[in-house]
Enzyme design. Structure first.
Site, PDB file in Angstrom:
ATOM      1  N   HIS A  12      29.411  49.281 -18.275  1.00  0.00           N
ATOM      2  CA  HIS A  12      29.392  50.588 -17.455  1.00  0.00           C
ATOM      3  C   HIS A  12      30.506  52.160 -18.886  1.00  0.00           C
ATOM      4  O   HIS A  12      30.700  52.749 -18.073  1.00  0.00           O
ATOM      5  CB  HIS A  12      30.560  50.360 -16.749  1.00  0.00           C
ATOM      6  CG  HIS A  12      29.571  49.701 -15.821  1.00  0.00           C
ATOM      7  ND1 HIS A  12      30.305  48.050 -15.585  1.00  0.00           N
ATOM      8  CD2 HIS A  12      29.645  49.632 -14.304  1.00  0.00           C
ATOM      9  CE1 HIS A  12      29.786  47.686 -14.851  1.00  0.00           C
ATOM     10  NE2 HIS A  12      29.582  48.282 -14.023  1.00  0.00           N
ATOM     11  N   ASP A  32      45.909  11.959 -42.885  1.00  0.00           N
ATOM     12  CA  ASP A  32      45.499  10.953 -43.168  1.00  0.00           C
ATOM     13  C   ASP A  32      44.552  11.171 -44.092  1.00  0.00           C
ATOM     14  O   ASP A  32      43.224  10.777 -44.785  1.00  0.00           O
ATOM     15  CB  ASP A  32      43.970  10.833 -41.932  1.00  0.00           C
ATOM     16  CG  ASP A  32      43.172   9.989 -41.305  1.00  0.00           C
ATOM     17  OD1 ASP A  32      43.407   8.877 -42.724  1.00  0.00           O
ATOM     18  OD2 ASP A  32      42.851   9.220 -40.188  1.00  0.00           O
ATOM     19  N   HIS A  88      41.757   7.419 -44.982  1.00  0.00           N
ATOM     20  CA  HIS A  88      40.618   7.655 -44.822  1.00  0.00           C
ATOM     21  C   HIS A  88      40.057   7.855 -46.060  1.00  0.00           C
ATOM     22  O   HIS A  88      38.451   7.281 -46.506  1.00  0.00           O
ATOM     23  CB  HIS A  88      39.611   8.430 -43.939  1.00  0.00           C
ATOM     24  CG  HIS A  88      39.422   9.723 -44.371  1.00  0.00           C
ATOM     25  ND1 HIS A  88      40.767  10.745 -44.089  1.00  0.00           N
ATOM     26  CD2 HIS A  88      38.783  10.745 -44.255  1.00  0.00           C
ATOM     27  CE1 HIS A  88      40.606  11.657 -44.860  1.00  0.00           C
ATOM     28  NE2 HIS A  88      38.785  11.861 -44.224  1.00  0.00           N
ATOM     29  N   HIS A 139      35.159   8.516 -47.781  1.00  0.00           N
ATOM     30  CA  HIS A 139      34.357   9.659 -49.099  1.00  0.00           C
ATOM     31  C   HIS A 139      34.100   9.125 -49.973  1.00  0.00           C
ATOM     32  O   HIS A 139      34.008   9.374 -51.265  1.00  0.00           O
ATOM     33  CB  HIS A 139      35.296  10.226 -49.217  1.00  0.00           C
ATOM     34  CG  HIS A 139      36.261  11.564 -47.837  1.00  0.00           C
ATOM     35  ND1 HIS A 139      35.118  12.538 -46.788  1.00  0.00           N
ATOM     36  CD2 HIS A 139      36.778  11.699 -47.286  1.00  0.00           C
ATOM     37  CE1 HIS A 139      35.763  12.670 -45.933  1.00  0.00           C
ATOM     38  NE2 HIS A 139      36.932  12.552 -46.136  1.00  0.00           N
ATOM     39  N   ASP A 152      33.299  12.737 -42.202  1.00  0.00           N
ATOM     40  CA  ASP A 152      34.465  13.789 -41.645  1.00  0.00           C
ATOM     41  C   ASP A 152      33.865  13.098 -40.053  1.00  0.00           C
ATOM     42  O   ASP A 152      33.985  12.717 -39.274  1.00  0.00           O
ATOM     43  CB  ASP A 152      35.345  14.032 -41.866  1.00  0.00           C
ATOM     44  CG  ASP A 152      35.900  14.410 -43.092  1.00  0.00           C
ATOM     45  OD1 ASP A 152      36.579  12.779 -43.428  1.00  0.00           O
ATOM     46  OD2 ASP A 152      36.398  14.819 -43.589  1.00  0.00           O
TER      47      ASP A 152
HETATM   48 FE1  FES Z   1      32.606  48.088 -16.889  1.00  0.00          FE
HETATM   49 FE2  FES Z   1      33.225  46.831 -19.130  1.00  0.00          FE
HETATM   50  S1  FES Z   1      32.936  48.936 -18.242  1.00  0.00           S
HETATM   51  S2  FES Z   1      32.836  45.771 -17.667  1.00  0.00           S
END
Ligand code: FES
Length: 432
Positions: free
Chosen positions: A107, A210, A213, A218, A361
Site C-alpha cells: 500500500h 567434530d 569425522h 573427508h 558433510d
Molecule cells: Fe500495507 Fe505495507 S503498506 S502492508
C-alpha cells in the site's frame, strides 16, 4: 512446556554423555528453540564491511524472523523486523543493496534508514484518523545491537547480557581470526546460500568440535585434492584442544599442520609465514600458532567458521528438519588481492555447495536427521561420551579447556548450553 518436554530437556543435558534423539526431530522442541534461543541470544547478522556507507543494507534471519540491517545516515547500524506494520508485508525484498529508504510494495508506506515511517499513500485519509500516529508505526527495531571487531550481532531480548559478557572468555579466541592484523578484516565478495535437509544443531555441533569425522568423512576428498589424506589428529602426543566458554566452542591443533583447508595454496601459506612475527606481536606466541591451523568454531547458537579456511557461515533454522546455509569468506583487509582471491577460491573448492568437503558433510547430516523419522529409532539415544576425562587447567588458555582434538567435550558444552537456555525462563535463570 509439556511434561514430555521437561523430561526430554532433562535427558539432553548430557551429564551422562547420552543425547535424546527427539531434539533433532520434534516440532515442539523446535518451536521452543525459536522462543528461548533464537529470540533471546545474540545472533550474528552482518560484517561491518557489508555496510560500507549510509544506505547500505542486507536482509537476513534471526531465527525465522527476517531482519533488515542497514547503515544509517549518522554512520551507526540499525536492524529492524523486515515486516510492514500495516498488513505485515515484507518491506525489503532484496538481499543486499543501497537505498535512500524503503517502500512497501502493498500500500506504499515508506520508511527511512532509521526505520521510521516517512510517508503513506492516501495520506489525507490517514491524516483524518485521530489514532494514526506515525511515530508508533515505524519498523520494529531489535532490542540490542553491538559489534565485536567487525562482526555485527543483534538480539531481540532487552534483558540479554551485553555482547561482551555473552562472548565472555571466548573473545580471547575470536581475536585469533578477527585481530591478527592492524587493518582488521572484511568479507570478500558476496555470499552463497544453500539448503540442507538437516536439523540446524547437527551442523552447529559438527563445527563446535567434530574433528573426529575429518579423517574419515573427508579422507577420499583430501586424497583426491591434496594427494594425501587428512593428518592424524588423534595422536597421543598431539598438541590439540577443545576449548569452550558460554557454549561457544573452538577445537584446534598447534602441531603446525598448516592451512590444509585452502589446499595449501602457496600464496596463502606464504602470507601466513611472512606474518608469523606480526601475529605473535599482536596475539602472543601461543595464539599466533592458532592462525591458519586445522580447527573449527561455533559461536552459540548458529554462527560457525573454519579458521585458516576462513569460511564463515550461519545455520538458519527453517523447521526441525531443514536448514538454510549462508556462507561468506573472511580475509584480512590489508592482505594482497591475490591472497584474498586464493582464500576465496579455496573456500569455493572445499566448503561451498559444489565443494568436495561440504558435499561429504551434507549427506551425513541429512541422513542423521532423517533417521529420526522412525518412531523406534527416535527412542534410542546417541553417544557423546568421548574425552570424558580430558579437562585440564591451562596456564594461557581461558574457559573450559580439554586436551585433545578427537573429543566430544565441545559438543557436550554446546548441548548443555542449549538445554540450560531452553529450560530457563529468564537470562538470570540461565546464568544460575
Ligand atoms: Fe500495507 Fe505495507 S503498506 S502492508
Amino acid at each position: 512446556m509439556s511434561g514430555m518436554n521437561d523430561e526430554l530437556l532433562a535427558l539432553s543435558g548430557l551429564d551422562d554423555g547420552w543425547l535424546d534423539r527427539r531434539v533433532f526431530w520434534d516440532r515442539d522442541v523446535y518451536e521452543l528453540e525459536l522462543e528461548r534461543i533464537f529470540a533471546r541470544c545474540w545472533l550474528f547478522v552482518a560484517h561491518e564491511s557489508q555496510l560500507p556507507k549510509p544506505g547500505a543494507f542486507i536482509t537476513t534471519w534471526m531465527g525465522e524472523d527476517n531482519v533488515l540491517v542497514v547503515r544509517r545516515r549518522d554512520g551507526s547500524i540499525g536492524a529492524y523486523l523486515n515486516s510492514c506494520p500495516h498488513r505485515g508485508n515484507r518491506v525489503c525484498t532484496a538481499e543486499v543493496g543501497t537505498a535512500r529508504g524503503f517502500v512497501c510494495n502493498y500500500h506504499g508506506w515508506s520508511f527511512g534508514l532509521d526505520g521510521g515511517l516517512t510517508g503513506v499513500h492516501e495520506s489525507a485519509a490517514f491524516g483524518r484518523e485521530p489514532g494514526f500516529d506515525r511515530s508508533r508505526l515505524g519498523l520494529t527495531p531489535v532490542a540490542q545491537l553491538d559489534t565485536y571487531k567487525g562482526l555485527v550481532f543483534a538480539t531481540f531480548d532487552p534483558g540479554a547480557p551485553p555482547l561482551r559478557d555473552y562472548l565472555g572468555d571466548f573473545a580471547f579466541y575470536l581475536d585469533v581470526i578477527l585481530d591478527n592484523d592492524e587493518g582488521g578484516t572484511e568479507f570478500a565478495g558476496g555470499s552463497i546460500k544453500s539448503v540442507l535437509g538437516c536439523n540446524w544443531k547437527i551442523a552447529a555441533e559438527n563445527f563446535a568440535g567434530d574433528a573426529l569425522h575429518a579423517g574419515w568423512t573427508h579422507a577420499s576428498g583430501a586424497e583426491a585434492m591434496l594427494g594425501r589424506g587428512v593428518p592424524d589428529l588423534g595422536a597421543e602426543d598431539a598438541e590439540s584442544y577443545h576449548v569452550n566458554a558460554n557454549g561457544h566452542c573452538w577445537e584446534f591443533n598447534l602441531d603446525g599442520v598448516g592451512n590444509a583447508a585452502t589446499l595449501g595454496d602457496p600464496r596463502v601459506m606464504a602470507y601466513l609465514r611472512d606474518h608469523e612475527k606480526r601475529f605473535a606481536e599482536r596475539l602472543g606466541a601461543l595464539r599466533a600458532r592458532m592462525v591458519g591451523s586445522i580447527s573449527s568454531v561455533n559461536v552459540f547458537p548458529n554462527f560457525s567458521f573454519l579458521p585458516g579456511q576462513n569460511t564463515f557461515r550461519t545455520w538458519q533454522p527453517k523447521g526441525p528438519h531443514r536448514t538454510e546455509l549462508h556462507t561468506w569468506v573472511l580475509v584480512n583487509r590489508n592482505a594482497p588481492q591475490d591472497v584474498k582471491d586464493a582464500w576465496r577460491k579455496g573456500a569455493m573448492m572445499t566448503f561451498s555447495p559444489s565443494g568436495v568437503f561440504e558435499m561429504d558433510d551434507g549427506e551425513n547430516w541429512e541422513l542423521a536427521t532423517r533417521s529420526n523419522a522412525g518412531v523406534v529409532t527416535r527412542k534410542q539415544r546417541l553417544y557423546y561420551g568421548l574425552g570424558s576425562g580430558t579437562a585440564i587447567e591451562h596456564p594461557e588458555l581461558p574457559g573450559n579447556v580439554h586436551r585433545g582434538q578427537i573429543n566430544d567435550a565441545n559438543q557436550r558444552a554446546f548441548y548443555r548450553r542449549w538445554s540450560q537456555l531452553l529450560r530457563a525462563r529468564t537470562w538470570d535463570e540461565a546464568a544460575s
